[in-house]
Design an enzyme around this catalytic site. Structure first.
Site, PDB file in Angstrom:
ATOM      1  CB  ILE A 202      -1.037   0.010   1.151  1.00  0.00           C
ATOM      2  CG1 ILE A 202      -2.140   1.021   0.875  1.00  0.00           C
ATOM      3  CG2 ILE A 202      -0.384   0.251   2.500  1.00  0.00           C
ATOM      4  CD1 ILE A 202      -2.915   0.802  -0.388  1.00  0.00           C
TER       5      ILE A 202
ATOM      6  CB  SER B  60      11.699   0.026   4.426  1.00  0.00           C
ATOM      7  OG  SER B  60      11.550  -1.253   3.854  1.00  0.00           O
ATOM      8  NE  ARG B  61      10.389  -5.138   8.844  1.00  0.00           N
ATOM      9  CZ  ARG B  61       9.612  -6.208   8.946  1.00  0.00           C
ATOM     10  NH1 ARG B  61       9.736  -7.008   9.970  1.00  0.00           N
ATOM     11  NH2 ARG B  61       8.694  -6.472   8.041  1.00  0.00           N
TER      12      ARG B  61
ATOM     13  CE  LYS C 290      -8.298  -1.546   5.651  1.00  0.00           C
ATOM     14  NZ  LYS C 290      -7.857  -2.688   4.756  1.00  0.00           N
TER      15      LYS C 290
ATOM     16  CG  ASP D 163      -6.910  -6.256   5.322  1.00  0.00           C
ATOM     17  OD1 ASP D 163      -6.233  -5.644   6.149  1.00  0.00           O
ATOM     18  OD2 ASP D 163      -6.898  -6.002   4.102  1.00  0.00           O
TER      19      ASP D 163
HETATM   20  P1  NAP Z   1       2.362  -5.660   3.218  1.00  0.00           P
HETATM   21  O1  NAP Z   1       2.827  -5.237   1.862  1.00  0.00           O
HETATM   22  O2  NAP Z   1       2.331  -7.094   3.548  1.00  0.00           O
HETATM   23  O3  NAP Z   1       3.188  -4.984   4.369  1.00  0.00           O
HETATM   24  C1  NAP Z   1       3.539  -3.642   4.388  1.00  0.00           C
HETATM   25  C2  NAP Z   1       4.903  -3.473   5.035  1.00  0.00           C
HETATM   26  O4  NAP Z   1       4.785  -3.518   6.444  1.00  0.00           O
HETATM   27  C3  NAP Z   1       5.921  -4.561   4.737  1.00  0.00           C
HETATM   28  O5  NAP Z   1       6.485  -4.397   3.464  1.00  0.00           O
HETATM   29  C4  NAP Z   1       6.915  -4.334   5.845  1.00  0.00           C
HETATM   30  O6  NAP Z   1       7.715  -3.231   5.492  1.00  0.00           O
HETATM   31  C5  NAP Z   1       6.030  -3.869   7.003  1.00  0.00           C
HETATM   32  N1  NAP Z   1       5.838  -4.961   7.960  1.00  0.00           N
HETATM   33  C6  NAP Z   1       5.248  -6.150   7.747  1.00  0.00           C
HETATM   34  N2  NAP Z   1       5.280  -6.891   8.871  1.00  0.00           N
HETATM   35  C7  NAP Z   1       5.921  -6.157   9.788  1.00  0.00           C
HETATM   36  C8  NAP Z   1       6.280  -6.374  11.133  1.00  0.00           C
HETATM   37  N3  NAP Z   1       5.978  -7.517  11.767  1.00  0.00           N
HETATM   38  N4  NAP Z   1       6.945  -5.389  11.786  1.00  0.00           N
HETATM   39  C9  NAP Z   1       7.242  -4.235  11.161  1.00  0.00           C
HETATM   40  N5  NAP Z   1       6.931  -3.972   9.880  1.00  0.00           N
HETATM   41  C10 NAP Z   1       6.275  -4.919   9.215  1.00  0.00           C
HETATM   42  O7  NAP Z   1       0.909  -5.065   3.489  1.00  0.00           O
HETATM   43  P2  NAP Z   1       0.057  -3.968   2.733  1.00  0.00           P
HETATM   44  O8  NAP Z   1      -0.807  -4.614   1.713  1.00  0.00           O
HETATM   45  O9  NAP Z   1       0.889  -2.822   2.318  1.00  0.00           O
HETATM   46  O10 NAP Z   1      -0.939  -3.565   3.918  1.00  0.00           O
HETATM   47  C11 NAP Z   1      -0.503  -2.789   5.004  1.00  0.00           C
HETATM   48  C12 NAP Z   1      -1.713  -2.108   5.612  1.00  0.00           C
HETATM   49  O11 NAP Z   1      -2.354  -1.332   4.587  1.00  0.00           O
HETATM   50  C13 NAP Z   1      -2.763  -3.096   6.122  1.00  0.00           C
HETATM   51  O12 NAP Z   1      -3.299  -2.661   7.327  1.00  0.00           O
HETATM   52  C14 NAP Z   1      -3.815  -3.111   5.002  1.00  0.00           C
HETATM   53  O13 NAP Z   1      -5.117  -3.357   5.505  1.00  0.00           O
HETATM   54  C15 NAP Z   1      -3.712  -1.683   4.492  1.00  0.00           C
HETATM   55  N6  NAP Z   1      -4.161  -1.550   3.098  1.00  0.00           N
HETATM   56  C16 NAP Z   1      -3.714  -2.434   2.138  1.00  0.00           C
HETATM   57  C17 NAP Z   1      -4.220  -2.341   0.839  1.00  0.00           C
HETATM   58  C18 NAP Z   1      -3.777  -3.295  -0.262  1.00  0.00           C
HETATM   59  O14 NAP Z   1      -4.301  -3.183  -1.393  1.00  0.00           O
HETATM   60  N7  NAP Z   1      -2.855  -4.225  -0.049  1.00  0.00           N
HETATM   61  C19 NAP Z   1      -5.161  -1.325   0.509  1.00  0.00           C
HETATM   62  C20 NAP Z   1      -5.521  -0.431   1.506  1.00  0.00           C
HETATM   63  C21 NAP Z   1      -5.025  -0.544   2.791  1.00  0.00           C
HETATM   64  P3  NAP Z   1       9.299  -3.236   5.484  1.00  0.00           P
HETATM   65  O15 NAP Z   1       9.699  -4.435   4.695  1.00  0.00           O
HETATM   66  O16 NAP Z   1       9.513  -1.945   4.806  1.00  0.00           O
HETATM   67  O17 NAP Z   1       9.773  -3.229   6.884  1.00  0.00           O
END
Ligand code: NAP
Length: 311
Positions: free
Chosen positions: A14, A36-37, A90, A168
């Site tokens: 996101i 970012s890690r 969110k 989610d």
């Molecule tokens: P994601 O790509 O799986 O994770 C986002 C980033 O969070 C990862 O790249 C990692 O960043 C960090 N992260 C993951 N686990 C972690 C941990 N245990 N400790 C610290 N950092 C951690 O997820 P995403 O799809 O972007 O979703 C993230 C949030 O955005 C969620 O709450 C989701 O509901 C919301 N969202 C997602 C979407 C969608 O289309 N996917 C749309 C709207 C909202 P680093 O590698 O940089 O550390």
């Protein structure tokens, strides 16, 4: 006016799809660092640890947290303790009580906390809300069906405790419902479908009490093949309202209303404009009603086991 400096923490799907492009176009914000890690954001200093970033950048006023809900509390707590304003993706946390705790911490520290709901910023949500005001609603139905493999490819956290599974995306629907329905509702029953090998539901059917007797229900499914269905229909004495494409398209009695724009377009720029206004006015916005319904469903819902889920 000088741009306010902001840092992004958690650079995943996101952040890359929405936060970085929205900040690049913003008249309010300058992306001044990333934490970012695993990733690097081009053109800004990158850090592996948020504490290191906070120490190196006292000029950064705001931290926008884009990681999944479970790890978010500690990051938010630390940013508030460092006197920074905080924006939460969110759902705003893994539990209601941790978000209440953040709200209190932000209030005591005199900083802004913004629990964002991007779907509320979809193009036609405000118009739908205005149309529903004063209408006699008879039936209100949410249909939220998509393929988890498309929007969350290989993101195992969605099926781990706190990942919320179908909620989610389903909480996006509930964020719109709680915004546009004139009267408060509460959950009366739910059926939750848990894959045999996972800790969160992949599908949910929800029923709600409505104070004027409308039938209010939601069907949510994350194992849906074909096009995404993100629809909300309100059958009223005065006519039928239908929001499609997650709030981007509005039909009244079958006629599409002007003003539709593409899915997610405009939602994240609006969240960042809201954050600028909240910081300027010294206010916070934390509306936990969408999460209350999820919490109620997980409390009251009848659990059914379905086939194991593999990516
Ligand atoms: P994601 O790509 O799986 O994770 C986002 C980033 O969070 C990862 O790249 C990692 O960043 C960090 N992260 C993951 N686990 C972690 C941990 N245990 N400790 C610290 N950092 C951690 O997820 P995403 O799809 O972007 O979703 C993230 C949030 O955005 C969620 O709450 C989701 O509901 C919301 N969202 C997602 C979407 C969608 O289309 N996917 C749309 C709207 C909202 P680093 O590698 O940089 O550390």
């Amino acid at each position: 006016m000088a741009l306010r400096k902001i840092a992004l923490v958690g650079v995943g799907k996101i952040a890359i799809d929405q936060h970085i492009p929205s900040l690049a176009k913003s008249d309010d914000w300058e992306l001044a660092a990333a934490v970012s890690r695993h990733h690097q954001v081009e053109g800004v200093p990158n850090y592996k640890s948020m504490d290191e970033m906070l120490g190196a950048h006292p000029e950064i006023e705001v931290v926008s947290l884009c990681m999944p809900p479970v790890p978010r509390f500690e990051y938010a707590r630390a940013a508030i303790a460092a006197g920074r304003h905080v924006m939460l993706e969110k759902p705003p946390g893994a539990t209601l009580s941790e978000v209440y705790a953040l709200e209190a911490l932000a209030r005591d520290a005199g900083v802004t906390l913004y629990a964002t709901w991007h779907s509320r910023k979809a193009a036609q949500v405000a118009t739908a809300k205005a149309w529903l005001m004063g209408k006699a609603i008879e039936r209100f139905t949410v249909t939220w069906k998509e393929d988890v493999r498309k929007w969350h490819p290989n993101q195992d956290w969605v099926f781990e405790p706190g990942g919320m599974g179908i909620f989610d995306p389903g909480i996006n629907a509930l964020s719109i419902v709680t915004e546009i329905l004139p009267d408060p509702i509460h959950l009366t029953g739910a059926i939750l479908k848990f894959p045999a090998n996972r800790d969160t539901p992949i599908a949910a059917d929800l029923d709600f009490y409505h104070p004027h007797g409308a039938t209010v229900s939601a069907q949510m499914n994350w194992d849906h093949s074909g096009a995404d269905i993100w629809d909300i229909e309100a059958v009223c004495k005065e006519g039928v309202l239908k929001l499609e494409k997650g709030g981007g398209v509005l039909l009244i009695d079958g006629t599409e209303q002007p003003g539709a724009i593409g899915q997610l377009d405009g939602e994240y720029p609006q969240l960042y404009a809201d954050m600028a206004a909240l910081v300027s006015s010294g206010a916070s916005e934390v509306d936990l009603r969408p999460m209350l319904h999820v919490s109620d469903a997980l409390t009251l819902g009848k659990r059914q086991q379905v086939s194991a889920f593999e990516w």
